[in-house]
Write an enzyme that holds these catalytic residues in place. Structure first.
Site, PDB file in Angstrom:
ATOM      1  N   TYR A 176       0.829  -1.207   0.000  1.00 16.29           N
ATOM      2  CA  TYR A 176       0.000   0.000   0.000  1.00 16.29           C
ATOM      3  C   TYR A 176       0.866   1.261   0.000  1.00 16.29           C
ATOM      4  O   TYR A 176       0.748   2.091  -0.902  1.00 16.29           O
ATOM      5  CB  TYR A 176      -0.914  -0.023   1.220  1.00 16.29           C
ATOM      6  CG  TYR A 176      -1.907   1.113   1.280  1.00 16.29           C
ATOM      7  CD1 TYR A 176      -3.032   1.129   0.458  1.00 16.29           C
ATOM      8  CD2 TYR A 176      -1.737   2.173   2.163  1.00 16.29           C
ATOM      9  CE1 TYR A 176      -3.955   2.168   0.526  1.00 16.29           C
ATOM     10  CE2 TYR A 176      -2.658   3.212   2.243  1.00 16.29           C
ATOM     11  CZ  TYR A 176      -3.765   3.201   1.427  1.00 16.29           C
ATOM     12  OH  TYR A 176      -4.682   4.231   1.494  1.00 16.29           O
ATOM     13  N   ARG A 217     -10.927  -0.516  10.216  1.00 13.60           N
ATOM     14  CA  ARG A 217     -10.229   0.707  10.598  1.00 13.60           C
ATOM     15  C   ARG A 217     -10.726   1.150  11.977  1.00 13.60           C
ATOM     16  O   ARG A 217     -11.808   0.779  12.425  1.00 13.60           O
ATOM     17  CB  ARG A 217     -10.431   1.795   9.541  1.00 13.60           C
ATOM     18  CG  ARG A 217      -9.545   1.525   8.346  1.00 13.60           C
ATOM     19  CD  ARG A 217      -9.684   2.554   7.266  1.00 13.60           C
ATOM     20  NE  ARG A 217     -10.765   2.260   6.345  1.00 13.60           N
ATOM     21  CZ  ARG A 217     -10.993   2.944   5.228  1.00 13.60           C
ATOM     22  NH1 ARG A 217     -10.224   3.951   4.914  1.00 13.60           N
ATOM     23  NH2 ARG A 217     -11.993   2.617   4.416  1.00 13.60           N
TER      24      ARG A 217
HETATM   25  N1  LIG Z   1     -10.197   6.674   4.100  1.00  6.36           N
HETATM   26  C1  LIG Z   1      -8.974   7.017   4.443  1.00  6.36           C
HETATM   27  O1  LIG Z   1      -8.703   7.249   5.618  1.00  6.36           O
HETATM   28  C2  LIG Z   1      -7.916   7.170   3.405  1.00  6.36           C
HETATM   29  C3  LIG Z   1      -6.668   7.694   3.804  1.00  6.36           C
HETATM   30  C4  LIG Z   1      -5.697   7.839   2.843  1.00  6.36           C
HETATM   31  C5  LIG Z   1      -5.927   7.540   1.515  1.00  6.36           C
HETATM   32  N2  LIG Z   1      -7.147   7.056   1.162  1.00  6.36           N
HETATM   33  C6  LIG Z   1      -7.351   6.715  -0.247  1.00  6.36           C
HETATM   34  O2  LIG Z   1      -8.623   7.158  -0.679  1.00  6.36           O
HETATM   35  C7  LIG Z   1      -9.187   6.221  -1.586  1.00  6.36           C
HETATM   36  C8  LIG Z   1     -10.553   5.775  -1.151  1.00  6.36           C
HETATM   37  O3  LIG Z   1     -10.476   5.238   0.156  1.00  6.36           O
HETATM   38  P1  LIG Z   1     -11.781   4.732   0.940  1.00  6.36           P
HETATM   39  O4  LIG Z   1     -11.541   4.977   2.371  1.00  6.36           O
HETATM   40  O5  LIG Z   1     -12.978   5.277   0.283  1.00  6.36           O
HETATM   41  O6  LIG Z   1     -11.656   3.173   0.692  1.00  6.36           O
HETATM   42  P2  LIG Z   1     -12.735   2.086   0.220  1.00  6.36           P
HETATM   43  O7  LIG Z   1     -12.079   0.771   0.397  1.00  6.36           O
HETATM   44  O8  LIG Z   1     -14.036   2.339   0.890  1.00  6.36           O
HETATM   45  O9  LIG Z   1     -12.902   2.423  -1.321  1.00  6.36           O
HETATM   46  C9  LIG Z   1     -12.060   1.954  -2.316  1.00  6.36           C
HETATM   47  C10 LIG Z   1     -12.897   1.583  -3.523  1.00  6.36           C
HETATM   48  O10 LIG Z   1     -12.038   1.124  -4.582  1.00  6.36           O
HETATM   49  C11 LIG Z   1     -12.581  -0.081  -5.131  1.00  6.36           C
HETATM   50  N3  LIG Z   1     -11.464  -0.842  -5.686  1.00  6.36           N
HETATM   51  C12 LIG Z   1     -10.436  -1.437  -5.029  1.00  6.36           C
HETATM   52  N4  LIG Z   1      -9.599  -2.034  -5.897  1.00  6.36           N
HETATM   53  C13 LIG Z   1     -10.106  -1.803  -7.146  1.00  6.36           C
HETATM   54  C14 LIG Z   1      -9.701  -2.164  -8.445  1.00  6.36           C
HETATM   55  N5  LIG Z   1      -8.595  -2.890  -8.659  1.00  6.36           N
HETATM   56  N6  LIG Z   1     -10.461  -1.763  -9.490  1.00  6.36           N
HETATM   57  C15 LIG Z   1     -11.589  -1.046  -9.296  1.00  6.36           C
HETATM   58  N7  LIG Z   1     -12.019  -0.689  -8.082  1.00  6.36           N
HETATM   59  C16 LIG Z   1     -11.291  -1.048  -7.013  1.00  6.36           C
HETATM   60  C17 LIG Z   1     -13.255  -0.739  -3.944  1.00  6.36           C
HETATM   61  O11 LIG Z   1     -14.203  -1.724  -4.314  1.00  6.36           O
HETATM   62  C18 LIG Z   1     -13.883   0.460  -3.247  1.00  6.36           C
HETATM   63  O12 LIG Z   1     -15.148   0.765  -3.770  1.00  6.36           O
HETATM   64  C19 LIG Z   1      -8.168   5.086  -1.713  1.00  6.36           C
HETATM   65  O13 LIG Z   1      -7.355   5.339  -2.838  1.00  6.36           O
HETATM   66  C20 LIG Z   1      -7.332   5.218  -0.455  1.00  6.36           C
HETATM   67  O14 LIG Z   1      -6.033   4.737  -0.628  1.00  6.36           O
HETATM   68  C21 LIG Z   1      -8.140   6.855   2.067  1.00  6.36           C
HETATM   69  O1  LIG Z   2      -9.483  -1.926  16.350  1.00  7.96           O
HETATM   70  C1  LIG Z   2      -8.494  -1.181  16.163  1.00  7.96           C
HETATM   71  C2  LIG Z   2      -8.013  -0.843  14.869  1.00  7.96           C
HETATM   72  C3  LIG Z   2      -6.920  -0.030  14.767  1.00  7.96           C
HETATM   73  N1  LIG Z   2      -6.306   0.479  15.878  1.00  7.96           N
HETATM   74  C4  LIG Z   2      -5.167   1.405  15.770  1.00  7.96           C
HETATM   75  O2  LIG Z   2      -5.657   2.585  15.201  1.00  7.96           O
HETATM   76  C5  LIG Z   2      -4.680   3.213  14.411  1.00  7.96           C
HETATM   77  C6  LIG Z   2      -5.279   3.516  13.057  1.00  7.96           C
HETATM   78  O3  LIG Z   2      -5.490   2.303  12.364  1.00  7.96           O
HETATM   79  P1  LIG Z   2      -6.402   2.203  11.046  1.00  7.96           P
HETATM   80  O4  LIG Z   2      -6.437   0.777  10.689  1.00  7.96           O
HETATM   81  O5  LIG Z   2      -7.688   2.901  11.284  1.00  7.96           O
HETATM   82  O6  LIG Z   2      -5.647   3.058   9.975  1.00  7.96           O
HETATM   83  P2  LIG Z   2      -4.110   3.405   9.679  1.00  7.96           P
HETATM   84  O7  LIG Z   2      -3.849   4.766  10.214  1.00  7.96           O
HETATM   85  O8  LIG Z   2      -3.212   2.326  10.125  1.00  7.96           O
HETATM   86  O9  LIG Z   2      -4.140   3.420   8.108  1.00  7.96           O
HETATM   87  C7  LIG Z   2      -4.983   4.407   7.545  1.00  7.96           C
HETATM   88  O10 LIG Z   2      -4.260   5.540   7.263  1.00  7.96           O
HETATM   89  C8  LIG Z   2      -3.936   5.969   6.013  1.00  7.96           C
HETATM   90  C9  LIG Z   2      -4.789   5.464   4.932  1.00  7.96           C
HETATM   91  O11 LIG Z   2      -4.129   5.539   3.720  1.00  7.96           O
HETATM   92  C10 LIG Z   2      -5.239   4.087   5.128  1.00  7.96           C
HETATM   93  O12 LIG Z   2      -6.089   3.839   4.053  1.00  7.96           O
HETATM   94  C11 LIG Z   2      -5.895   3.971   6.433  1.00  7.96           C
HETATM   95  O13 LIG Z   2      -6.484   2.785   6.655  1.00  7.96           O
HETATM   96  C12 LIG Z   2      -3.491   2.266  14.383  1.00  7.96           C
HETATM   97  O14 LIG Z   2      -2.525   2.716  15.284  1.00  7.96           O
HETATM   98  C13 LIG Z   2      -4.045   0.934  14.857  1.00  7.96           C
HETATM   99  O15 LIG Z   2      -3.095   0.202  15.585  1.00  7.96           O
HETATM  100  C14 LIG Z   2      -6.784   0.161  17.144  1.00  7.96           C
HETATM  101  O16 LIG Z   2      -6.248   0.600  18.165  1.00  7.96           O
HETATM  102  N2  LIG Z   2      -7.857  -0.665  17.235  1.00  7.96           N
END
Ligand SMILES: NC(=O)c1ccc[n+]([C@@H]2O[C@H](COP(=O)([O-])OP(=O)(O)OC[C@H]3O[C@@H](n4cnc5c(N)ncnc54)[C@H](O)[C@@H]3O)[C@@H](O)[C@H]2O)c1
Ligand SMILES: O=c1ccn([C@@H]2O[C@H](COP(=O)(O)OP(=O)(O)O[C@H]3OC[C@@H](O)[C@H](O)[C@H]3O)[C@@H](O)[C@H]2O)c(=O)[nH]1
EC number: 4.1.1.35
Length: 346
Positions: A176, A217
């Site tokens: 990732y 998450r």
């Molecule tokens: N939510 C966060 O905290 C967070 C933080 C940093 C970056 N991002 C980025 O933002 C974007 C969206 O995140 P989200 O939280 O909505 O995640 P999410 O998992 O809810 O959404 C991702 C979507 O992409 C689709 N997808 C995955 N692989 C695919 C593929 N190969 N082809 C077509 N579709 C595909 C999934 O089915 C899903 O609908 C991602 O690129 C993620 O890396 C999110």
């Molecule tokens: O049940 C849980 C899940 C997670 N955690 C902690 O919560 C923190 C956040 O974890 P998450 O799994 O929500 O997310 P992370 O911060 O590790 O990754 C995230 O940040 C950047 C994005 O790009 C990723 O898509 C997103 O998932 C971590 O320190 C993890 O150890 C808990 O304490 N309890």
């Protein structure tokens, strides 16, 4: 010439941007703006689609493989004349005529992106290459949703965009974080070599309604656990920090970045910083005062601290988040209650 970024001279483009469709310059026919959202059936993507669809001049095409996303998130738009949903995997080439591409497709929850690590890196690398190829062919502007994970386990705090990060290239998160780093590289190489108009958002932890209930998450876990009367699982040591941005603020930031003149990368996130113990205490206070907090084992390479420096977003996009964690959590609670069928005790 494509507009250059605010980042410095090293991003000079060598080529003019590709020519958009002739319809863009038509005198008598003003077509709608055709916007592709990859990953639009996911959490952030579906909120972005809602916002884009509010503008009657926008036509939105979503492509998604439904790995972590769902049609349910888009059900209000299915059948709408300005909306189209296609099952498509971005690791395969795509041919559509569009003006703008929001490229979000990629699983975001660590549990899901680690599940099939090879697929995750293919999605980030081949998927981004395919979307850049499309942008080049049709002359579209493309925005990549990169991540705060490009900073790895950061040694600089808070993290400005100029920080190059501290990333393990062979760890379980690398599919990732390294995948997104390569995706950023590809974006800049296409920009310099082919003049593609690019935008890169480095998104920090985002939360809100429509996150998968068992997404894994932390915010969704704690809310679901508190509503199911299960202990909140704080992963040790619990002093690690994150900064949580409410999804409407995120969508606003992404649209400003797409519409503005800066390539980025630009951090988009809420600088309010919380330890995981503080987050658990807040969920307990707001949702379920009697719930237990339990310390559980952590996963490898969990970043110890994370907080965005959003100076650039403020200066270049006029953006800063509005929703505090204390106000956003109840909005998410409401959505989770509905989906879990748990009503509020009076
Ligand atoms: N939510 C966060 O905290 C967070 C933080 C940093 C970056 N991002 C980025 O933002 C974007 C969206 O995140 P989200 O939280 O909505 O995640 P999410 O998992 O809810 O959404 C991702 C979507 O992409 C689709 N997808 C995955 N692989 C695919 C593929 N190969 N082809 C077509 N579709 C595909 C999934 O089915 C899903 O609908 C991602 O690129 C993620 O890396 C999110
Ligand atoms: O049940 C849980 C899940 C997670 N955690 C902690 O919560 C923190 C956040 O974890 P998450 O799994 O929500 O997310 P992370 O911060 O590790 O990754 C995230 O940040 C950047 C994005 O790009 C990723 O898509 C997103 O998932 C971590 O320190 C993890 O150890 C808990 O304490 N309890």
């Amino acid at each position: 010439m494509a507009k250059n970024s605010a980042n410095g001279d090293h991003q000079t483009t060598t080529k003019p941007p590709p020519t958009p469709s002739p319809l863009r310059f038509s005198k008598f026919f003003q077509p709608n703006m055709r916007i592709l959202v990859t990953g639009g059936a996911g959490f952030i993507g579906s909120h972005l689609v809602d916002k884009l669809m509010e503008d009657e001049k926008n036509e939105v095409i979503v492509v998604d493989n439904f790995f972590t996303g769902s049609k349910d998130n888009l059900k209000r738009w299915i059948g709408h004349p300005r909306f189209e949903l296609r099952r498509h995997d971005v690791t395969e080439p795509l041919l559509v005529e569009v003006d703008k591409i929001y490229h979000l497709a990629c699983p975001a929850s660590p549990i899901f992106y680690k599940y099939n690590a090879v697929k995750t890196i293919k999605t980030n690398v081949i998927g981004t290459l395919n979307m850049l190829g499309l942008a080049k062919r049709v002359g579209a502007r493309i925005l990549l949703t990169s991540t705060s994970e490009v900073y790895g386990d950061p040694l600089v705090h808070p993290q400005p965009e100029s920080y190059w990060g501290n990333v393990n290239p062979i760890g379980v998160r690398s599919c990732y974080d390294e995948g997104k780093r390569v995706a950023e590289t590809l974006m800049f190489d296409y920009h310099r070599q082919h003049g593609i108009e690019i935008r890169i958002a480095r998104i920090f932890n985002t939360y809100g309604p429509r996150m998968n209930i068992d997404d894994g998450r932390v915010v969704s876990n704690f809310i679901a656990q508190s509503l199911r009367d299960e202990p909140l699982t704080v992963q040790a040591p619990g002093t690690q920090t994150r900064s949580f941005c409410y999804v409407s603020d995120m969508v606003d930031g992404l649209i400003r970045l797409m519409e503005g003149d800066n390539t980025g990368p630009i951090n988009i996130g809420n600088p309010g910083e919380f330890t995981m113990i503080e987050l658990a205490e807040l969920v307990k206070e707001l949702i379920s005062p009697k719930v237990e907090i339990k310390m559980v084992e952590n996963t490898p390479d969990d970043p110890r601290q994370r907080k965005p420096d959003i100076t650039k977003a403020k200066e270049l996009l006029g953006w800063e988040p509005k929703v505090k964690l204390r106000d956003g959590l109840p909005l998410m609670e409401e959505d989770f209650r509905l989906r879990l069928g748990v009503s509020k005790k009076i």
